[in-house]
Design a protein around this motif. Sequence first.
Motif, PDB file in Angstrom:
ATOM      1  N   LEU A  41       0.886  -0.999   0.057  1.00  0.00           N
ATOM      2  CA  LEU A  41       0.231  -0.076  -0.159  1.00  0.00           C
ATOM      3  C   LEU A  41       0.728   1.228  -0.014  1.00  0.00           C
ATOM      4  O   LEU A  41       1.731   1.398   0.774  1.00  0.00           O
ATOM      5  CB  LEU A  41      -0.896  -0.090   1.258  1.00  0.00           C
ATOM      6  N   ASP A  42       0.725   2.104  -1.076  1.00  0.00           N
ATOM      7  CA  ASP A  42       1.588   3.182  -1.170  1.00  0.00           C
ATOM      8  C   ASP A  42       0.927   4.374  -1.126  1.00  0.00           C
ATOM      9  O   ASP A  42      -0.154   4.586  -1.860  1.00  0.00           O
ATOM     10  CB  ASP A  42       2.203   3.185  -2.562  1.00  0.00           C
ATOM     11  N   VAL A  43       0.860   5.413  -0.187  1.00  0.00           N
ATOM     12  CA  VAL A  43       0.194   6.487  -0.090  1.00  0.00           C
ATOM     13  C   VAL A  43       0.768   7.958  -0.252  1.00  0.00           C
ATOM     14  O   VAL A  43       1.780   7.751   0.417  1.00  0.00           O
ATOM     15  CB  VAL A  43      -0.780   6.322   1.121  1.00  0.00           C
ATOM     16  N   LYS A  44       0.160   8.718  -0.881  1.00  0.00           N
ATOM     17  CA  LYS A  44       0.903   9.885  -0.977  1.00  0.00           C
ATOM     18  C   LYS A  44      -0.287  10.988  -1.460  1.00  0.00           C
ATOM     19  O   LYS A  44      -1.355  10.564  -1.658  1.00  0.00           O
ATOM     20  CB  LYS A  44       1.620   9.941  -2.122  1.00  0.00           C
ATOM     21  N   LEU A  45       0.041  12.282  -1.117  1.00  0.00           N
ATOM     22  CA  LEU A  45      -1.201  13.261  -1.263  1.00  0.00           C
ATOM     23  C   LEU A  45      -1.189  13.662  -2.852  1.00  0.00           C
ATOM     24  O   LEU A  45       0.036  13.564  -3.676  1.00  0.00           O
ATOM     25  CB  LEU A  45      -0.656  14.624  -0.607  1.00  0.00           C
ATOM     26  N   ASN A  46      -2.237  14.055  -3.330  1.00  0.00           N
ATOM     27  CA  ASN A  46      -2.481  14.707  -4.764  1.00  0.00           C
ATOM     28  C   ASN A  46      -2.419  15.934  -4.561  1.00  0.00           C
ATOM     29  O   ASN A  46      -3.281  16.744  -4.067  1.00  0.00           O
ATOM     30  CB  ASN A  46      -3.886  14.179  -5.247  1.00  0.00           C
ATOM     31  N   ILE A  47      -1.241  16.550  -4.967  1.00  0.00           N
ATOM     32  CA  ILE A  47      -1.051  18.112  -4.926  1.00  0.00           C
ATOM     33  C   ILE A  47      -0.890  18.810  -6.177  1.00  0.00           C
ATOM     34  O   ILE A  47       0.220  18.451  -6.995  1.00  0.00           O
ATOM     35  CB  ILE A  47       0.379  18.112  -4.110  1.00  0.00           C
ATOM     36  N   ARG A  87      10.196  14.403   1.006  1.00  0.00           N
ATOM     37  CA  ARG A  87      11.065  14.817  -0.162  1.00  0.00           C
ATOM     38  C   ARG A  87      10.434  16.282  -0.694  1.00  0.00           C
ATOM     39  O   ARG A  87       9.383  16.356  -0.386  1.00  0.00           O
ATOM     40  CB  ARG A  87      11.113  13.923  -1.485  1.00  0.00           C
ATOM     41  N   PRO A  88      11.042  17.095  -1.532  1.00  0.00           N
ATOM     42  CA  PRO A  88      10.533  18.199  -2.071  1.00  0.00           C
ATOM     43  C   PRO A  88       9.327  17.961  -2.936  1.00  0.00           C
ATOM     44  O   PRO A  88       8.494  18.811  -3.045  1.00  0.00           O
ATOM     45  CB  PRO A  88      11.742  18.720  -2.655  1.00  0.00           C
ATOM     46  N   THR A  89       9.447  16.600  -3.595  1.00  0.00           N
ATOM     47  CA  THR A  89       8.297  16.392  -4.247  1.00  0.00           C
ATOM     48  C   THR A  89       6.682  15.697  -3.701  1.00  0.00           C
ATOM     49  O   THR A  89       5.919  15.409  -4.130  1.00  0.00           O
ATOM     50  CB  THR A  89       8.699  15.251  -5.532  1.00  0.00           C
ATOM     51  N   GLY A  90       7.300  15.721  -2.257  1.00  0.00           N
ATOM     52  CA  GLY A  90       5.953  15.262  -1.441  1.00  0.00           C
ATOM     53  C   GLY A  90       6.467  14.085  -0.270  1.00  0.00           C
ATOM     54  O   GLY A  90       7.339  13.683  -0.462  1.00  0.00           O
ATOM     55  N   CYS A  91       5.492  13.932   0.436  1.00  0.00           N
ATOM     56  CA  CYS A  91       5.594  12.842   1.497  1.00  0.00           C
ATOM     57  C   CYS A  91       5.063  11.674   1.072  1.00  0.00           C
ATOM     58  O   CYS A  91       3.822  11.583   0.432  1.00  0.00           O
ATOM     59  CB  CYS A  91       5.137  13.320   2.807  1.00  0.00           C
ATOM     60  N   GLU A  92       5.244  10.319   1.486  1.00  0.00           N
ATOM     61  CA  GLU A  92       4.724   9.128   1.117  1.00  0.00           C
ATOM     62  C   GLU A  92       5.287   8.128   1.869  1.00  0.00           C
ATOM     63  O   GLU A  92       6.251   8.208   2.418  1.00  0.00           O
ATOM     64  CB  GLU A  92       5.492   8.743  -0.347  1.00  0.00           C
ATOM     65  N   ASN A  93       4.158   7.238   2.216  1.00  0.00           N
ATOM     66  CA  ASN A  93       4.204   6.132   2.919  1.00  0.00           C
ATOM     67  C   ASN A  93       4.155   4.908   2.193  1.00  0.00           C
ATOM     68  O   ASN A  93       3.091   4.747   1.475  1.00  0.00           O
ATOM     69  CB  ASN A  93       3.270   6.088   4.338  1.00  0.00           C
ATOM     70  N   PHE A  94       5.113   3.695   2.688  1.00  0.00           N
ATOM     71  CA  PHE A  94       4.851   2.446   1.923  1.00  0.00           C
ATOM     72  C   PHE A  94       4.938   1.373   2.818  1.00  0.00           C
ATOM     73  O   PHE A  94       5.475   1.289   3.848  1.00  0.00           O
ATOM     74  CB  PHE A  94       6.219   2.176   1.103  1.00  0.00           C
ATOM     75  N   TYR A  95       3.532   0.861   2.840  1.00  0.00           N
ATOM     76  CA  TYR A  95       3.125  -0.377   3.821  1.00  0.00           C
ATOM     77  C   TYR A  95       3.075  -1.647   3.338  1.00  0.00           C
ATOM     78  O   TYR A  95       2.618  -1.702   2.202  1.00  0.00           O
ATOM     79  CB  TYR A  95       1.714  -0.007   4.424  1.00  0.00           C
ATOM     80  N   LEU A  96       3.370  -2.550   3.999  1.00  0.00           N
ATOM     81  CA  LEU A  96       3.223  -3.920   3.692  1.00  0.00           C
ATOM     82  C   LEU A  96       2.058  -4.621   4.538  1.00  0.00           C
ATOM     83  O   LEU A  96       2.108  -4.328   5.696  1.00  0.00           O
ATOM     84  CB  LEU A  96       4.411  -4.718   3.618  1.00  0.00           C
ATOM     85  N   SER A  97       1.226  -5.429   3.991  1.00  0.00           N
ATOM     86  CA  SER A  97       0.173  -6.045   4.702  1.00  0.00           C
ATOM     87  C   SER A  97       0.077  -7.622   4.229  1.00  0.00           C
ATOM     88  O   SER A  97       0.455  -7.886   2.902  1.00  0.00           O
ATOM     89  CB  SER A  97      -0.992  -5.523   4.442  1.00  0.00           C
ATOM     90  N   ASN A  98      -0.077  -8.427   5.090  1.00  0.00           N
ATOM     91  CA  ASN A  98      -0.296  -9.909   4.746  1.00  0.00           C
ATOM     92  C   ASN A  98      -1.621 -10.363   4.182  1.00  0.00           C
ATOM     93  O   ASN A  98      -2.102 -11.388   4.059  1.00  0.00           O
ATOM     94  CB  ASN A  98       0.273 -10.624   5.819  1.00  0.00           C
TER      95      ASN A  98
END
Length: 180
Positions: A41-47, A87-98
Amino acid sequence: MTKSIFKEGQPQDIVQVLADKDRRVRLQTKLLQAASSETLLDVKLNIPGPIKNNQYLRKLFMAGVKDLERILTNNHLQWSLETSWDRPTGCENFYLSNNEAFKVKQAAIYFEDQTELGRLFDADVLTSASKAALSRTEMGLKARSCFLCQRPAKECARSRRHSVNQLQAYLSQVYENNLT
């Protein structure tokens, strides 16, 4: 009148945004190769516009991520934060789930559609078996709607139906509603 949250930050151009997209794909590939049976699951803002990150956008991101993690937990999904970017291009989180991708995508869609902060996010769900992120249409759902007019978001983005100023004003209002 709502104060704009886009008055500060380092403007990004298309070259920087595309370079970050390449980094994202490499990291997604690496994470999925290391955990081939898990869902990413990769989440980032739409800016919209050239300012992609600043103190206000970081606060929006962190508040939204808190909502997302609460939703994942409330849906009894197992998850772990593997890495995050600021990063200057935005924040982002990378989650792993089973959990299976379909269940993770359902929770992500709920987050994107049912919370005011979630509307600002793009939550992609991938597996090692898929060539692309799981889409809403693959799940029998309508495409995501625009912040401003409820038409399909991709249609508005492609046609540039709304100005960057209009979209940034909406994000500034969401910030004011939720974080001031």
